[in-house]
Design a protein around this motif. Structure first.
Motif, short mmCIF file in Angstrom:
data_model
loop_
_atom_site.label_atom_id
_atom_site.label_comp_id
_atom_site.label_asym_id
_atom_site.label_seq_id
_atom_site.Cartn_x
_atom_site.Cartn_y
_atom_site.Cartn_z
N THR A 64 0.84 -1.18 0.00
CA THR A 64 0.00 0.00 0.00
C THR A 64 0.88 1.24 0.00
O THR A 64 2.03 1.20 0.43
N LEU A 65 0.33 2.32 -0.50
CA LEU A 65 1.04 3.59 -0.54
C LEU A 65 0.09 4.70 -0.15
O LEU A 65 -1.00 4.81 -0.70
N ASP A 66 0.50 5.52 0.80
CA ASP A 66 -0.25 6.69 1.22
C ASP A 66 0.65 7.90 1.04
O ASP A 66 1.50 8.19 1.89
N THR A 67 0.48 8.59 -0.07
CA THR A 67 1.37 9.73 -0.36
C THR A 67 1.11 10.90 0.57
O THR A 67 2.01 11.71 0.80
N SER A 68 -0.10 11.00 1.12
CA SER A 68 -0.37 12.11 2.05
C SER A 68 0.40 11.93 3.35
O SER A 68 0.80 12.90 3.99
N LYS A 69 0.63 10.68 3.74
CA LYS A 69 1.40 10.39 4.94
C LYS A 69 2.85 10.04 4.62
O LYS A 69 3.64 9.77 5.53
N LYS A 70 3.18 10.01 3.34
CA LYS A 70 4.53 9.63 2.91
C LYS A 70 4.92 8.28 3.53
O LYS A 70 5.97 8.16 4.20
N SER A 71 4.06 7.31 3.33
CA SER A 71 4.34 6.00 3.92
C SER A 71 3.85 4.88 3.02
O SER A 71 2.93 5.06 2.20
N SER A 72 4.46 3.73 3.19
CA SER A 72 4.08 2.53 2.44
C SER A 72 4.18 1.34 3.39
O SER A 72 4.93 1.37 4.37
N SER A 73 3.40 0.31 3.09
CA SER A 73 3.52 -0.91 3.87
C SER A 73 3.63 -2.11 2.95
O SER A 73 3.08 -2.10 1.84
N LEU A 74 4.36 -3.11 3.39
CA LEU A 74 4.50 -4.38 2.68
C LEU A 74 3.94 -5.47 3.58
O LEU A 74 4.39 -5.63 4.71
N LEU A 75 2.95 -6.19 3.06
CA LEU A 75 2.36 -7.30 3.80
C LEU A 75 2.72 -8.59 3.09
O LEU A 75 2.50 -8.71 1.88
N ILE A 76 3.28 -9.53 3.83
CA ILE A 76 3.55 -10.86 3.30
C ILE A 76 2.59 -11.80 4.02
O ILE A 76 2.62 -11.94 5.25
N THR A 77 1.71 -12.44 3.26
CA THR A 77 0.74 -13.33 3.88
C THR A 77 1.27 -14.76 3.91
O THR A 77 2.11 -15.15 3.11
N ALA A 78 0.76 -15.53 4.88
CA ALA A 78 1.10 -16.95 5.00
C ALA A 78 2.61 -17.15 4.87
O ALA A 78 3.09 -17.87 3.98
N SER A 79 3.36 -16.52 5.75
CA SER A 79 4.82 -16.50 5.62
C SER A 79 5.42 -17.91 5.70
O SER A 79 4.86 -18.82 6.31
N ARG A 80 6.59 -18.02 5.06
CA ARG A 80 7.34 -19.27 5.02
C ARG A 80 8.75 -19.02 5.54
O ARG A 80 9.24 -17.90 5.51
N ALA A 81 9.41 -20.07 5.97
CA ALA A 81 10.79 -19.92 6.45
C ALA A 81 11.67 -19.28 5.37
O ALA A 81 12.58 -18.51 5.69
N ALA A 82 11.38 -19.57 4.12
CA ALA A 82 12.18 -19.02 3.02
C ALA A 82 12.00 -17.51 2.85
O ALA A 82 12.76 -16.88 2.11
N ASP A 83 11.00 -16.94 3.52
CA ASP A 83 10.82 -15.49 3.46
C ASP A 83 11.79 -14.76 4.39
O ASP A 83 11.85 -13.53 4.37
N THR A 84 12.51 -15.49 5.21
CA THR A 84 13.50 -14.88 6.10
C THR A 84 14.53 -14.11 5.27
O THR A 84 15.21 -14.68 4.42
N ALA A 85 14.62 -12.80 5.52
CA ALA A 85 15.49 -11.93 4.73
C ALA A 85 15.36 -10.51 5.27
O ALA A 85 14.56 -10.25 6.16
N SER A 86 16.13 -9.61 4.71
CA SER A 86 15.94 -8.18 4.96
C SER A 86 15.12 -7.59 3.83
O SER A 86 15.31 -7.95 2.67
#
Lengths: 112, 118
Positions: A64-86
């Motif tokens: 998601t992106l909210d330009t009025s708040k100058k913010s974004s979010s990243l949602l990863i659903t149903a996470s897996r061990a392989a998602d471990t990262a920066s």
């Protein structure tokens, strides 16, 4: 200097849970991108959202992106061990034509 | 090769030594970038090439850092008289097109050259 700041700096969850990471930036942008970096590896492009878009999906990823708040979010659903990262957000802000500027990253650990 | 290739992967240099880091971008890619990533931080922009032209070098931290891409393909980042604060991962990235920030470019990163200055 870093344009974006990710929150939290570190996140630890159980496999199957959802992971949410946030990014705030300082100046107006053309688009915002999210990258993943596994330990000791290069960065991999995940998704790009343009400044006129509010939400975008790609597989288990939702941005998601909210330009009025100058913010974004990243949602990863149903996470897996392989998602471990920066995970890093990155922007081309209006003052720079060529410098993709990265935040400081969120270290995600998914426990099996 | 299929991806961006960097060499050496690991380099230990004594303070004061000169180092050269090589980047082989994806064949045919117009844009090439160098980034510096300190431990626990995000990458920071160093310089940008469009073909052989270095169009932006505003991120190079000092005149000890020099980059070139003489034939518009392979690039070399040279660091002279290395200092301990130069210890970092140096990432090279390439993109098939010239940079168009409004539409966004997908940039392909190499796995980096890890430089440790002792």
């Amino acid at each position: 200097s870093q344009q974006g700041e990710e929150d939290p700096q570190a996140l630890s969850i159980q496999e199957g849970e959802n992971a949410t990471m946030n990014c705030s930036y300082k100046t107006s942008i053309n688009n915002l991108q999210w990258y993943r970096q596994n330990s000791g590896r290069g960065l991999v492009h995940l998704i790009l959202i343009r400044s006129n878009e509010r939400e975008k999906h790609s597989g288990r990823l939702r941005v998601t992106l909210d330009t009025s708040k100058k913010s974004s979010s990243l949602l990863i659903t149903a996470s897996r061990a392989a998602d471990t990262a920066s995970y890093f957000c990155a922007t081309y802000f209006s003052g720079s034509a060529r410098q993709l500027t990265f935040g400081s990253g969120t270290q995600l650990t998914v426990l099996p | 090769g299929a991806g961006v290739s960097q060499s050496p992967r690991y380099k230990v240099a004594k303070r004061g030594q000169d180092v050269a880091l090589r980047c082989d971008p994806i064949s045919g890619h117009v844009s090439l970038f160098w980034y510096q990533q300190a431990l626990g931080q995000g990458p920071e922009f160093l310089t940008y090439f469009q073909n052989e032209a270095q169009l932006d070098k505003s991120g190079l931290p000092s005149d000890r850092f020099f980059a070139e891409r003489p034939e518009g393909s392979v690039s070399t980042l040279k660091i002279q008289r290395t200092q301990q604060e130069d210890s970092a991962v140096y990432l090279c990235a390439s993109s098939p097109d010239r940079v168009v920030p409004i539409s966004g470019n997908t940039i392909y990163f190499g796995e980096g050259s890890w430089l440790t200055v002792v």
